[in-house]
Design an enzyme around this catalytic site. Structure first.
Site, PDB file in Angstrom:
ATOM      1  N   HIS A  16      -0.653 -17.464  -9.897  1.00  0.00           N
ATOM      2  CA  HIS A  16       0.677 -17.522 -10.299  1.00  0.00           C
ATOM      3  C   HIS A  16       1.706 -17.502  -9.039  1.00  0.00           C
ATOM      4  O   HIS A  16       1.921 -16.675  -8.260  1.00  0.00           O
ATOM      5  CB  HIS A  16       1.006 -16.349 -11.226  1.00  0.00           C
ATOM      6  CG  HIS A  16       2.513 -16.636 -11.907  1.00  0.00           C
ATOM      7  ND1 HIS A  16       3.088 -15.697 -12.628  1.00  0.00           N
ATOM      8  CD2 HIS A  16       3.148 -17.772 -12.226  1.00  0.00           C
ATOM      9  CE1 HIS A  16       3.946 -16.070 -13.435  1.00  0.00           C
ATOM     10  NE2 HIS A  16       4.285 -17.306 -13.047  1.00  0.00           N
ATOM     11  N   TYR A  54       6.209 -11.215 -16.436  1.00  0.00           N
ATOM     12  CA  TYR A  54       7.283 -11.389 -17.286  1.00  0.00           C
ATOM     13  C   TYR A  54       7.369  -9.952 -17.822  1.00  0.00           C
ATOM     14  O   TYR A  54       6.749  -9.384 -18.676  1.00  0.00           O
ATOM     15  CB  TYR A  54       6.807 -12.096 -18.522  1.00  0.00           C
ATOM     16  CG  TYR A  54       6.196 -13.670 -18.143  1.00  0.00           C
ATOM     17  CD1 TYR A  54       6.673 -14.336 -16.937  1.00  0.00           C
ATOM     18  CD2 TYR A  54       5.369 -14.347 -18.954  1.00  0.00           C
ATOM     19  CE1 TYR A  54       6.464 -15.649 -16.538  1.00  0.00           C
ATOM     20  CE2 TYR A  54       4.844 -15.535 -18.622  1.00  0.00           C
ATOM     21  CZ  TYR A  54       5.413 -16.297 -17.217  1.00  0.00           C
ATOM     22  OH  TYR A  54       5.130 -17.562 -16.857  1.00  0.00           O
TER      23      TYR A  54
END
Length: 321
Positions: A133, A50
């Protein structure tokens, strides 16, 4: 471990803090974290991906000074953030210009480095939960090296829980059945619009005592307003006309009961016994307070029965009444 308090099963998703799709100033990001804290949210999720580490840095700044034992913090592994020579605009949807870059790495060394880097950016001494992830194209590496590294850390007491976070259900189902996981982060695959996680991953989680953090409950925007706009997005892309039509039909039922589509969307995943709680991405303090108010909104049982009778919600979806 218990991820959410019984009386507040909502947490903060960190992607918007890093300027997902549009810039967010530092001060506003920190104020967003503070607003989540003020609302009693005690689960905070982030990832190196992010904003190339920016979300972790901002979340760490927002949590600075708060008792570490009073909240649950999760981050992710699978991408290493490194420095290049020149600053460029990020090409992964975050409005940042940086010398930082990403590279995939699911090796044991990569997992250890990623966690060390996350701790530094977050300015904390530990992560409670670590997810592998987006290993969509890296199944073999995830099973062979990433998960074993996390299991080793869990066995040592360095982290408390391990799992995987993905936008698909099929591979998560395999992980739940084949790996000793504690929790998964299921993005967009168990929503009032798209409850297909009922077919595979949610039953697998129930059978294997794996907790679920449901995210993407608004399907990246399609369910975030009382009526979906014509340019609404689904799975971070322009929404197909058929889904916009279905969202409007869902909204018709909500309107008939005096509640909004976002309130219903926020509540829906929480009725499944495998779902421990939800994390909602917010970019401003105002969004946090708005979502907290949605979470406090009472949804009449008739909404769920009417959605099912209209064929807009699967009969096997757990709902009140």
């Amino acid at each position: 471990m218990k991820l959410f308090a019984d009386d507040n099963r909502i947490g903060l998703g960190g992607a918007p803090l890093a300027g997902l799709f549009s810039p967010v100033p530092d001060a506003e990001a920190v104020a967003t974290v503070q607003a989540a804290w003020d609302e009693g949210w005690r689960y905070f999720d982030t990832a190196p991906h992010y904003g190339l580490g920016l979300a972790e840095e901002r979340l760490g700044a927002g949590l600075a000074g708060k008792p570490r034992s009073s909240y649950v913090l999760s981050s992710k592994v699978g991408r290493i953030i490194y420095e290049a020579d020149t600053a460029v605009a990020d090409d992964q949807g975050f409005a940042v210009v940086s010398k930082r870059r990403r590279r995939w790495d699911f090796s044991r060394d990569g997992v250890l480095q990623s966690i060390e880097d996350s701790l530094r950016r977050l300015d904390t001494d530990r992560l409670d939960v670590v997810f592998v992830h987006d290993p969509d194209d890296h199944y073999d590496e995830a099973v062979a090296t990433a998960f074993p590294a996390l299991i080793e850390l869990r066995d040592q007491g360095v982290i408390q829980a391990i799992g995987s976070g993905m936008n698909q259900a099929a591979m998560l189902t395999r992980f739940v059945r084949e790996v000793d996981l504690d929790v998964i982060m299921l993005a967009g695959r168990y929503t009032v619009l798209d409850p297909d996680g009922l077919d595979d991953v949610l039953p697998a989680c129930t059978e294997n005592d794996v907790q679920v953090v449901a995210v993407g409950v608004f399907n990246s925007g399609l369910l975030s307003q009382a009526r979906p706009p014509a340019d609404a997005t689904f799975n971070y892309a322009p929404a197909p006309a058929a889904l916009i039509e279905k969202a409007n039909k869902l909204a018709d039922v909500c309107d008939a009961h005096g509640v909004t589509l976002p309130a219903v969307a926020l509540k829906f995943p929480l009725f499944h016994p495998a779902v421990a709680g939800i994390a909602v991405g917010c970019r401003t303090a105002a969004e946090v307070h708005a979502n907290a108010e949605l979470a406090r909104t009472a949804v009449p049982d008739g909404v769920w029965s009417d959605l099912k009778s209209a064929g807009l919600l699967r009969e096997d979806a757990p709902t009140p009444g």
